[in-house]
Design an enzyme around this catalytic site. Structure first.
Site, PDB file in Angstrom:
ATOM      1  N   VAL B  89       0.835  -1.194   0.000  1.00 23.81           N
ATOM      2  CA  VAL B  89       0.000   0.000   0.000  1.00 23.81           C
ATOM      3  C   VAL B  89       0.868   1.241   0.000  1.00 23.81           C
ATOM      4  CG1 VAL B  89      -1.730   1.308   1.290  1.00 23.81           C
ATOM      5  CG2 VAL B  89      -1.849  -1.179   1.206  1.00 23.81           C
ATOM      6  N   CYS B  90       0.515   2.184  -0.886  1.00 21.63           N
ATOM      7  CA  CYS B  90       1.294   3.410  -0.978  1.00 21.63           C
ATOM      8  C   CYS B  90       0.414   4.575  -0.540  1.00 21.63           C
ATOM      9  CB  CYS B  90       1.773   3.586  -2.420  1.00 21.63           C
ATOM     10  SG  CYS B  90       2.741   5.055  -2.673  1.00 21.63           S
ATOM     11  N   ILE B  91       0.436   4.899   0.761  1.00 26.60           N
ATOM     12  CA  ILE B  91      -0.257   6.119   1.191  1.00 26.60           C
ATOM     13  C   ILE B  91       0.711   6.972   1.997  1.00 26.60           C
ATOM     14  CG2 ILE B  91      -2.720   5.542   1.131  1.00 26.60           C
ATOM     15  CD1 ILE B  91      -2.551   4.708   4.026  1.00 26.60           C
TER      16      ILE B  91
END
Lengths: 149, 170
Positions: B89-91
């Site tokens: 996940v890329c946040i």
């Protein structure tokens, strides 16, 4: 020759042996130097710093510029007021460790008036000079408090 | 923050989540003996394409938590612009301050030591509902989301929803 680092006495003995029996130099195993002493043991005493939040570097490997920046940061953090928790109802919990303040805990007050355990917030401020609750940059807030006082 | 402190903080959150479960996800440990590895089951947010899905993800906390963020990886297949095809996940809130290789994230949007499993999951659920196509981790998915939302994008998301349902009942 000309290697300034070769100062140990064992090298001198080897030199003597070399002149006595230079033809067996490469084959006699007893002439091998003992391995250097294990260096790991001294490491834990070197403090570790974060030049960027995800970069961990022992103090011995910092550039001069990084040393200056870290020293400045430590100086700024030490200028932030600390106190002993007195049971004030305004700040009940350190939101970093999620524990309620106890009478006698050492706490640090940021210019934005958010309060944390000193040992919880100081580690964070070395990584990022912002208040975790309001995200206010601490250095900017310090300047405004100096100007208004 | 010592190892003991990070473990204490995580145990506290685990107990809290068991006592007062959050809406939208459930959380537990992958292995009861390792407080640093969590498994979460995320319920696809209502009124989104992900509605009805039960997506499994793993959270890996560093020993320096909460000074450093955990990593989040979806174990269930999920098609989303901000989730890599391998599940990573890329946040921005999981990125450390100063750790901005692309130079577009504000410090305020990045990791803070006050984030908990709950606040992280709230961000992830809001990301599912509202992808950020400025920084896609899955470029193909972002392109479909922009250009073919009701076609290919919807079809792939629905496929991952169905698959997650089948896996949840296994």
């Amino acid at each position: 020759m000309g290697n300034c680092l070769q100062t140990s006495t064992s090298d001198d003995i080897n030199l003597l042996r070399d002149s006595e029996s230079s033809n067996t130099r490469d084959t006699s195993p007893e002439q091998l130097d003992p391995p250097p002493p294990y260096q790991e043991a001294v490491r834990p005493t070197v403090p570790v710093y974060h030049t960027a939040p995800n970069v961990t570097r022992p103090a011995t490997q910092l550039t001069e510029e990084e040393q200056v920046r870290i020293a400045q940061r430590i100086g700024l953090i030490q200028h932030l007021p600390t106190g002993i928790y007195d049971g004030s109802k305004k700040n009940r919990e350190c939101v970093i460790c999620m524990y309620e303040f106890q009478y006698g805990d050492t706490v640090r007050f940021l210019p934005c008036m958010h309060t944390y355990h000193t040992h919880c917030i100081d580690d964070w401020l070395m990584r990022s000079f912002t208040c975790p609750s309001c995200m206010e940059p601490v250095d900017a807030a310090l300047l405004t408090t100096y100007e208004t006082n | 923050m010592t190892e003991a402190q990070s473990a204490l903080l995580l145990r506290k959150q685990l107990a809290e989540l068991k006592k007062n479960p959050s809406e939208g996800f459930s959380a537990g440990l992958i292995d009861d003996n390792d407080i640093y590895k969590w498994e979460v089951l995320i319920i696809g947010p209502p009124d989104t394409l992900y509605e009805g899905g039960f997506f499994k993800a793993h959270l890996y906390f560093p020993r320096e938590y909460p000074l450093r963020p955990p990593k989040l990886k979806f174990i269930s297949d999920i098609w989303h612009p901000n989730i890599e095809k391998n599940g990573d996940v890329c946040i921005s809130i999981l990125h450390e301050p100063g750790d901005d290789k692309y130079g577009y994230e504000k410090a305020s949007e990045r990791w803070l030591p006050i984030h908990t499993v709950e606040t992280i999951m709230i961000s992830v659920i809001s990301m599912l509902a509202d992808p950020n196509d400025e920084s896609p981790a899955n470029v193909d998915s972002a392109k479909e989301w922009r250009e073919d939302y009701n076609g290919e994008f919807k079809r792939k998301v629905q496929m991952s929803v169905r698959k997650s349902q089948e896996e949840a009942w296994d």
